[in-house]
Design a protein around this motif. Structure first.
Motif, PDB file in Angstrom:
ATOM      1  N   ASP A 119       0.838  -1.214   0.000  1.00 43.24           N
ATOM      2  CA  ASP A 119       0.000   0.000   0.000  1.00 43.24           C
ATOM      3  C   ASP A 119       0.870   1.260   0.000  1.00 43.24           C
ATOM      4  N   LEU A 120       2.013   1.190  -0.687  1.00 42.06           N
ATOM      5  CA  LEU A 120       2.990   2.277  -0.702  1.00 42.06           C
ATOM      6  C   LEU A 120       2.456   3.489  -1.466  1.00 42.06           C
ATOM      7  N   VAL A 121       2.545   4.669  -0.839  1.00 44.01           N
ATOM      8  CA  VAL A 121       2.133   5.923  -1.479  1.00 44.01           C
ATOM      9  C   VAL A 121       3.292   6.914  -1.386  1.00 44.01           C
ATOM     10  N   ILE A 122       3.708   7.457  -2.528  1.00 42.18           N
ATOM     11  CA  ILE A 122       4.822   8.413  -2.599  1.00 42.18           C
ATOM     12  C   ILE A 122       4.337   9.684  -3.285  1.00 42.18           C
ATOM     13  N   CYS A 123       4.674  10.829  -2.713  1.00 41.45           N
ATOM     14  CA  CYS A 123       4.270  12.102  -3.310  1.00 41.45           C
ATOM     15  C   CYS A 123       5.502  12.956  -3.601  1.00 41.45           C
ATOM     16  N   ALA A 124       5.334  13.910  -4.515  1.00 35.83           N
ATOM     17  CA  ALA A 124       6.433  14.816  -4.861  1.00 35.83           C
ATOM     18  C   ALA A 124       5.860  16.095  -5.435  1.00 35.83           C
ATOM     19  N   HIS A 125       6.677  17.123  -5.446  1.00 37.51           N
ATOM     20  CA  HIS A 125       6.276  18.389  -6.057  1.00 37.51           C
ATOM     21  C   HIS A 125       6.102  18.220  -7.569  1.00 37.51           C
ATOM     22  N   ASN A 126       5.373  19.157  -8.138  1.00 33.85           N
ATOM     23  CA  ASN A 126       5.141  19.177  -9.578  1.00 33.85           C
ATOM     24  C   ASN A 126       6.307  19.877 -10.294  1.00 33.85           C
ATOM     25  N   PHE A 127       7.535  19.463  -9.962  1.00 33.55           N
ATOM     26  CA  PHE A 127       8.721  19.952 -10.652  1.00 33.55           C
ATOM     27  C   PHE A 127       8.994  19.028 -11.839  1.00 33.55           C
ATOM     28  N   ASP A 128       9.556  19.571 -12.908  1.00 34.68           N
ATOM     29  CA  ASP A 128       9.917  18.738 -14.046  1.00 34.68           C
ATOM     30  C   ASP A 128      10.923  17.674 -13.631  1.00 34.68           C
ATOM     31  N   SER A 129      11.793  18.010 -12.696  1.00 39.82           N
ATOM     32  CA  SER A 129      12.813  17.061 -12.245  1.00 39.82           C
ATOM     33  C   SER A 129      12.265  16.060 -11.233  1.00 39.82           C
ATOM     34  N   HIS A 130      11.018  16.266 -10.769  1.00 34.16           N
ATOM     35  CA  HIS A 130      10.404  15.334  -9.821  1.00 34.16           C
ATOM     36  C   HIS A 130       9.203  14.644 -10.482  1.00 34.16           C
ATOM     37  N   PHE A 131       7.962  14.963 -10.093  1.00 32.25           N
ATOM     38  CA  PHE A 131       6.821  14.173 -10.572  1.00 32.25           C
ATOM     39  C   PHE A 131       5.951  14.866 -11.620  1.00 32.25           C
ATOM     40  N   GLN A 132       6.398  15.970 -12.188  1.00 36.87           N
ATOM     41  CA  GLN A 132       5.554  16.662 -13.158  1.00 36.87           C
ATOM     42  C   GLN A 132       5.141  15.758 -14.315  1.00 36.87           C
ATOM     43  N   ARG A 133       6.041  14.890 -14.732  1.00 40.62           N
ATOM     44  CA  ARG A 133       5.793  14.086 -15.937  1.00 40.62           C
ATOM     45  C   ARG A 133       5.067  12.772 -15.675  1.00 40.62           C
ATOM     46  N   ILE A 134       4.694  12.484 -14.418  1.00 34.89           N
ATOM     47  CA  ILE A 134       3.992  11.218 -14.184  1.00 34.89           C
ATOM     48  C   ILE A 134       2.625  11.209 -14.864  1.00 34.89           C
ATOM     49  N   MET A 135       2.106  12.399 -15.194  1.00 30.58           N
ATOM     50  CA  MET A 135       0.825  12.455 -15.893  1.00 30.58           C
ATOM     51  C   MET A 135       0.922  11.849 -17.297  1.00 30.58           C
ATOM     52  N   ASN A 136       2.151  11.661 -17.779  1.00 33.11           N
ATOM     53  CA  ASN A 136       2.354  11.076 -19.104  1.00 33.11           C
ATOM     54  C   ASN A 136       2.515   9.562 -19.066  1.00 33.11           C
ATOM     55  N   LEU A 137       2.518   8.979 -17.869  1.00 34.62           N
ATOM     56  CA  LEU A 137       2.647   7.527 -17.766  1.00 34.62           C
ATOM     57  C   LEU A 137       1.397   6.841 -18.318  1.00 34.62           C
ATOM     58  N   VAL A 138       1.599   5.685 -18.930  1.00 34.71           N
ATOM     59  CA  VAL A 138       0.471   4.941 -19.499  1.00 34.71           C
ATOM     60  C   VAL A 138       0.460   3.525 -18.928  1.00 34.71           C
ATOM     61  N   GLN A 139      -0.655   2.867 -19.101  1.00 34.37           N
ATOM     62  CA  GLN A 139      -0.830   1.521 -18.575  1.00 34.37           C
ATOM     63  C   GLN A 139       0.284   0.601 -19.057  1.00 34.37           C
ATOM     64  N   GLY A 140       0.872  -0.116 -18.100  1.00 29.37           N
ATOM     65  CA  GLY A 140       1.948  -1.046 -18.417  1.00 29.37           C
ATOM     66  C   GLY A 140       3.344  -0.496 -18.237  1.00 29.37           C
ATOM     67  N   ASP A 141       3.488   0.831 -18.082  1.00 26.37           N
ATOM     68  CA  ASP A 141       4.816   1.403 -17.854  1.00 26.37           C
ATOM     69  C   ASP A 141       5.414   0.860 -16.555  1.00 26.37           C
ATOM     70  N   PRO A 142       6.718   0.524 -16.565  1.00 23.84           N
ATOM     71  CA  PRO A 142       7.344  -0.021 -15.362  1.00 23.84           C
ATOM     72  C   PRO A 142       7.731   1.062 -14.352  1.00 23.84           C
ATOM     73  N   VAL A 143       7.629   0.718 -13.080  1.00 27.43           N
ATOM     74  CA  VAL A 143       8.087   1.570 -11.980  1.00 27.43           C
ATOM     75  C   VAL A 143       8.765   0.653 -10.966  1.00 27.43           C
ATOM     76  N   THR A 144       9.896   1.079 -10.440  1.00 33.98           N
ATOM     77  CA  THR A 144      10.629   0.263  -9.470  1.00 33.98           C
ATOM     78  C   THR A 144      10.898   1.054  -8.202  1.00 33.98           C
ATOM     79  N   PHE A 145      10.731   0.403  -7.067  1.00 37.86           N
ATOM     80  CA  PHE A 145      11.141   0.988  -5.789  1.00 37.86           C
ATOM     81  C   PHE A 145      12.213   0.095  -5.177  1.00 37.86           C
ATOM     82  N   ILE A 146      13.310   0.701  -4.739  1.00 36.60           N
ATOM     83  CA  ILE A 146      14.401  -0.029  -4.089  1.00 36.60           C
ATOM     84  C   ILE A 146      14.537   0.490  -2.671  1.00 36.60           C
ATOM     85  N   ASP A 147      14.424  -0.402  -1.690  1.00 32.20           N
ATOM     86  CA  ASP A 147      14.527   0.064  -0.301  1.00 32.20           C
ATOM     87  C   ASP A 147      15.989   0.138   0.140  1.00 32.20           C
TER      88      ASP A 147
END
Length: 203
Positions: free
Chosen positions: A114-142
């Motif tokens: 149930d991991l939830v991560i937030c970030a500012h709408n900076f181009d260098s941070h999460f601004q571009r996540i709105m362009n993600l599409v179904q099936g795109d990979p995302v990885t989290f490394i602890d």
């Protein structure tokens, strides 16, 4: 005419300030990312001798994320979004001050799915996540070097006060940031991808 010129000047100042804060955030997160990678690699080396003694993560309930303290910041790992060329450190506690440096853990854990991560709408941070599409990979490394693989399921826009929807636990991973007008939250929902059963952690 004077009013129009003043508005143009104000807009230019705002654009300049946004670029400045974005560049500052990018530099901060790049420095922190390098340090988090070093900490993870050192930790993985430390654990190599007793891998067989460590239980499978799926058998551990309510496991807390391992953390590392780096330059006074408590970090939980790295988020990697290859299709957007994004690799960013993740800070353990959500605050507006910490968001100016890097994405923050908002809720949950990869271990409780149930991991939830937030970030500012900076181009260098999460601004571009709105362009993600179904099936795109995302990885989290602890911080122990355990890798959790996800794929995008859907994107939605939520009300900024819809905390229950954001943290409902219906998705294994949620990424979110504010819209350009800060009136809503761009939210990307992800599910586990592939086989994570070989991930090993300590008690």
């Amino acid at each position: 005419m004077i009013l129009g010129l003043l508005l143009m000047v104000a807009a230019l100042i705002l654009v300049g300030y946004n670029r400045y804060t974005d560049n500052r955030a990018e530099k901060r997160s790049d420095v922190l990312l390098d340090q988090v990678k070093i900490a993870i690699n050192e930790g993985v080396d430390d654990y190599n001798t007793d891998l067989e003694e460590r239980p499978d993560y799926e058998r551990i309930e309510n496991l807390q994320l391992p953390v590392g303290i780096i330059d006074g910041l408590v970090c939980v790992g790295i988020i990697n979004i290859p299709t957007q060329n994004l690799e960013l450190p993740v800070i353990a506690e959500f605050s507006m001050e910490d968001l100016d440096t890097a994405p923050c853990l908002y809720f949950g854990s990869p271990y409780t799915k149930d991991l939830v991560i937030c970030a500012h709408n900076f181009d260098s941070h999460f601004q571009r996540i709105m362009n993600l599409v179904q099936g795109d990979p995302v990885t989290f490394i602890d911080m122990d070097g355990n890798e959790f693989n996800y794929e995008v399921g859907l994107s939605e826009v939520l009300d900024p006060y819809a905390v229950d929807k954001m943290t409902s636990g219906e998705w294994d991973l949620t990424l979110f940031t504010c819209t350009f007008d800060s009136g809503s939250r761009v939210t990307v929902r992800c599910m586990e991808a592939g086989d994570n059963s070989n991930i090993i952690v300590t008690d």
